[in-house]
Design an enzyme around this catalytic site. Structure first.
Site, PDB file in Angstrom:
ATOM      1  CG  ASP A 163      32.419  37.170  37.625  1.00  0.00           C
ATOM      2  OD1 ASP A 163      31.539  36.487  38.155  1.00  0.00           O
ATOM      3  OD2 ASP A 163      33.558  37.318  38.116  1.00  0.00           O
ATOM      4  CD1 TRP A 184      29.425  33.793  40.919  1.00  0.00           C
ATOM      5  CD2 TRP A 184      28.576  35.623  41.885  1.00  0.00           C
ATOM      6  NE1 TRP A 184      30.221  34.861  40.584  1.00  0.00           N
ATOM      7  CE2 TRP A 184      29.725  35.985  41.172  1.00  0.00           C
ATOM      8  CE3 TRP A 184      27.865  36.595  42.584  1.00  0.00           C
ATOM      9  CZ2 TRP A 184      30.184  37.303  41.110  1.00  0.00           C
ATOM     10  CZ3 TRP A 184      28.324  37.907  42.539  1.00  0.00           C
ATOM     11  CH2 TRP A 184      29.464  38.244  41.810  1.00  0.00           C
ATOM     12  CG  ASP A 230      34.125  32.724  43.545  1.00  0.00           C
ATOM     13  OD1 ASP A 230      33.113  32.689  42.814  1.00  0.00           O
ATOM     14  OD2 ASP A 230      34.987  33.615  43.471  1.00  0.00           O
TER      15      ASP A 230
HETATM   16  C1  GLA Z   1      34.226  36.067  40.820  1.00  0.00           C
HETATM   17  C2  GLA Z   1      34.040  34.764  40.038  1.00  0.00           C
HETATM   18  C3  GLA Z   1      35.355  33.995  40.025  1.00  0.00           C
HETATM   19  C4  GLA Z   1      36.438  34.864  39.395  1.00  0.00           C
HETATM   20  C5  GLA Z   1      36.572  36.164  40.161  1.00  0.00           C
HETATM   21  C6  GLA Z   1      37.508  37.126  39.448  1.00  0.00           C
HETATM   22  O1  GLA Z   1      34.471  35.817  42.175  1.00  0.00           O
HETATM   23  O2  GLA Z   1      33.016  33.992  40.589  1.00  0.00           O
HETATM   24  O3  GLA Z   1      35.202  32.792  39.303  1.00  0.00           O
HETATM   25  O4  GLA Z   1      36.105  35.098  38.049  1.00  0.00           O
HETATM   26  O5  GLA Z   1      35.311  36.818  40.291  1.00  0.00           O
HETATM   27  O6  GLA Z   1      37.627  38.352  40.098  1.00  0.00           O
END
Ligand code: GLA
Length: 365
Positions: free
Chosen positions: A134, A168, A189
């Protein structure tokens, strides 16, 4: 090779599995994971192709141990990760885990910056088959220079792992992630709403040239069955992900799902579309007036066509073969209904539910 993609054969078709985040957030535990692994088998999802059981953020102890290693929270994971990996493997499934490329995970746990080699080694020792990395707390870093460290760190362990890049789309991963990882997030997300699904879909329009075997665009994990959308909307969500050759990571509570949710997640011909071996992502061929048309080329020379009704009322949507730049009569099959609809000379039309899709397979007739 030649195209600069990571052609290691680990993800010839988009990875499928389950991830804890969308439903359980930071409240994931050994109990949930083991029961989910059992549910994958009982529900028929494993046999439908869902193989990776992925623990997302918040599996951690809040500091590294005296040796500098990440440790699992023993209250939530009393037997530890190695034991859990064995339980998952015993069931014919694969084990996935989460870390973060920066100084802390999104939930504030210790992350891997500067410890990539050490952490990858530990994950390999635990039996990890899939690693999501991440992007929280990465001030001053760039995706294109950071993630290759993970490719190398994983390679150095000698254990094959799918690398799931979760930055992202900050650094336009489709430009550089092909040789680096197996899948990369293309948006922020997902949420369990129709607006979120449609918003994500609209951001995939130009990304089809970048996907293929071992390197997939990832529009994020599924929300099917989490309760915020209608079954038609969930069918549309899965249909679009299948057209996009997206990784299919279920994100609901598999231990407690309705028959409708299960039928959506395991729809055989929709899954087959997602997993088509040619790996060519759909493109949008028509947009506007509340109705979009998407087209995907398939390995056996057939085409998949999807009609998306963005409106809040059912709509009659027509498509001509000319719209799709194909000629000649086509046999039309409805992949949700699993029925042949017959041969059409120059097009097809269907009534599509509000916030719904219709998906057809077209073959030379
Ligand atoms: C980010 C990621 C999500 C998830 C959260 C966990 O937002 O994009 O997919 O893994 O962190 O905290």
């Amino acid at each position: 090779m030649g195209l600069g993609v990571l052609s290691d054969g680990l993800a010839p078709t988009p990875p499928m599995g389950w991830n804890s985040w969308n439903r359980f957030g930071p409240f994931v535990s050994e109990k949930v994971v083991v029961e989910t692994a059992d549910a994958l088998i009982e529900s028929g999802m494993r046999d439908a192709g869902y193989r990776y059981v992925v623990i997302d953020d918040a599996w951690h102890e809040s500091v590294r141990n005296d040796h500098g290693d990440l440790t699992e929270n023993r209250w939530a994971f009393p037997h530890g990760m190695r034991w859990l990996a064995d339980e998952i493997h015993r069931r014919g499934l694969r084990f996935g885990l989460y870390t973060d490329a920066g100084t802390r995970t999104c939930q504030g746990y210790p992350a891997s910056l500067g410890n990539e080699v050490r952490d990858a080694k530990r994950f390999a020792a635990w039996g990890v088959d899939f690693l999501k990395v991440d992007w929280c707390h990465t001030e001053g870093l760039r995706g294109r220079t950071t993630y290759p460290k993970w490719t190398e760190a994983i390679r150095a362990t000698g254990r094959p792992m799918v690398l799931s890049i979760s930055e992202w789309s900050r650094d336009l991963p489709w430009e550089w992630a092909g040789p680096v990882g197996h899948m990369w997030r293309t948006t922020a997300d997902i949420a369990d709403t129709w607006e979120s699904v449609v918003g994500i879909v609209d951001r995939q329009v130009d990304l089809h040239p970048f996907a293929g075997p071992d390197h997939w665009n990832d529009p994020d994990m599924l929300e099917v069955g989490n309760g915020g959308m209608t079954d038609d909307e969930y069918r549309a969500h899965l249909s679009m992900w299948a057209m996009l050759a997206a990784p299919l990571m279920a994100g609901n509570d598999l231990r407690d799902m309705s028959a409708a949710t299960r039928a959506i997640l395991t729809a055989p011909e929709v899954i087959a579309l997602d997993q088509d071996p040619l790996g060519r992502q759909a493109r949008r061929v028509r947009h506007g007036d509340g109705a979009d048309v998407w087209l995907r080329e398939l390995a056996d020379g057939a085409h998949a066509v999807l009609l998306l009704n963005r409106r809040e009322v059912p709509a009659r949507i027509a498509v001509t073969w000319a719209d799709l730049a194909i000629t000649g009569p086509r046999a039309v099959r409805d992949v949700w209904e699993r029925t042949d609809l017959g041969v059409r000379a120059d097009g097809h039309e269907a009534t599509v539910a509000a916030h719904g899709t219709a998906v057809f397979r077209l073959t030379d007739a």
